[in-house]
Design an enzyme around this catalytic site. Sequence first.
Site, PDB file in Angstrom:
ATOM      1  N   GLU A   1       0.840  -1.204   0.000  1.00 16.85           N
ATOM      2  CA  GLU A   1       0.000   0.000   0.000  1.00 16.85           C
ATOM      3  C   GLU A   1       0.866   1.241   0.000  1.00 16.85           C
ATOM      4  O   GLU A   1       1.877   1.300   0.710  1.00 16.85           O
ATOM      5  CB  GLU A   1      -0.875   0.089   1.267  1.00 16.85           C
ATOM      6  CG  GLU A   1      -1.981  -0.903   1.388  1.00 16.85           C
ATOM      7  CD  GLU A   1      -2.764  -0.675   2.696  1.00 16.85           C
ATOM      8  OE1 GLU A   1      -2.696   0.447   3.249  1.00 16.85           O
ATOM      9  OE2 GLU A   1      -3.398  -1.628   3.151  1.00 16.85           O
TER      10      GLU A   1
ATOM     11  N   GLU B   1      -9.179   9.014   5.763  1.00 13.12           N
ATOM     12  CA  GLU B   1      -9.364   7.570   5.589  1.00 13.12           C
ATOM     13  C   GLU B   1     -10.395   7.248   4.511  1.00 13.12           C
ATOM     14  O   GLU B   1     -10.380   6.165   3.932  1.00 13.12           O
ATOM     15  CB  GLU B   1      -9.809   6.933   6.909  1.00 13.12           C
ATOM     16  CG  GLU B   1      -8.692   6.708   7.886  1.00 13.12           C
ATOM     17  CD  GLU B   1      -7.718   5.651   7.395  1.00 13.12           C
ATOM     18  OE1 GLU B   1      -8.104   4.476   7.314  1.00 13.12           O
ATOM     19  OE2 GLU B   1      -6.587   6.008   7.056  1.00 13.12           O
TER      20      GLU B   1
END
Length: 430
Positions: free
Chosen positions: A264, A327
Amino acid sequence: MEASVYRLFLLFFLCLYALRQTKSQPFIGVNYGQTADNLPPPSATAKLLQSTTIRKVRLYGSDPAIIKALANTGIEIVIGTGEVPGLASDPSFARSWVETNVIPYYPASKITLIDVGNEATTFGDHNFMLQLLPAMKNVQSALEAASLGGKIKVSTVHTMSVLSQSDPPSAGVFAADHADILKGLLEFNRETGSPFAVNPYPFFAYQSDPRPETLAFCLFQPNPGRVDANSKIKYMNMFDAQVDAVYSALSSFGFKDVQIVVAETGWPYKGDPDEVGTTIENAKAYNKNLIAHLNSRAGTPLMPGKVIETYLFALYDENLKPGKGSERAFGLFKPDLTMTYDIGLTRTTNQTSMAPQSPRLPPAAAPTSQTLPAPPQMILPSPTSPSDKNSGQTDVHNSTPRSASLAHLCSSLSVPSMMLFVSVMYALII
């Protein structure tokens, strides 16, 4: 006749060039999280991915609808499981899991890696971490029993906090309280040829050190660079510094031969008021410049010429994720399948226009007489970085209408097909 043959071969080489411009980028993938209630159906997502140069997708689970939708697309799939305790304690459970989540779909669905657990070291549960290795071994055994042991790898994913030190990169070292667990995991990685997967986020480093020069360093933009006091290597971007810190930790542990994969990395395009740098311009700059850096095949200072397989975070926003506003704002695409911002991943984009002119940075990034203050470089992520990721430059198009049409025509042809085409046409001409 000679002029006709010349034109024919010219067409052939133009087709080869067009293919080169539209080819996939085998080292760039994307994370496909599903903590949302507004995502398009998997079939639509599969078509979206096929319209891009992305040929790797990482899932956090093993949703059969997604795995089926990606069948026969040639897209490599990483699947995941959080059922670590069950997999660790019962080999028959691991066999059943593989029989349910892998065998029905492979090889039509090109599953290449299984992530057992995700960022487990952030949970603070030592017993859970101890179960990672037996779980991975049981999944590996189940794959081998199904004659898939050499085709599908098994690993787990770590955050940068698995390092106790990463500044400077040459001093990267794993946290002592994880050493025994990591040693076993790395021995497994080496024995099976699976990667050490890690999640470096320059974004979180910038949150802890929000100076303008740090932002440029994180976004691969012109900056004076930062010198590693031990190795005397000048680093021109945070991504390389973080990845090299991981490499140094592996080397000091005796595992420098284990492949590093970036599971990621990304940059949010919006966030809460106290989250600095969360803009579309910065998100576009980070992702676009990261891709250009990877396309340059320069590698990192400690791994020159080695391209790191990298998965961007993320394909879509996940509107149900908890935590700070950022997020829920990492998505490259919106639920309606339109781009949040363009970083040149569509198959018609001239990929070479994204590559930097030099292996590191353009001349503008050369050192200047500017003296930087001395606060820490903060290569490690901020302590407030999320523990669960499950859950800008203008585009340059150099192709003319003629080359664009050739790309469209030739992208559907393989090289052998083009060679056959040329041979037939040559025979007809003579």
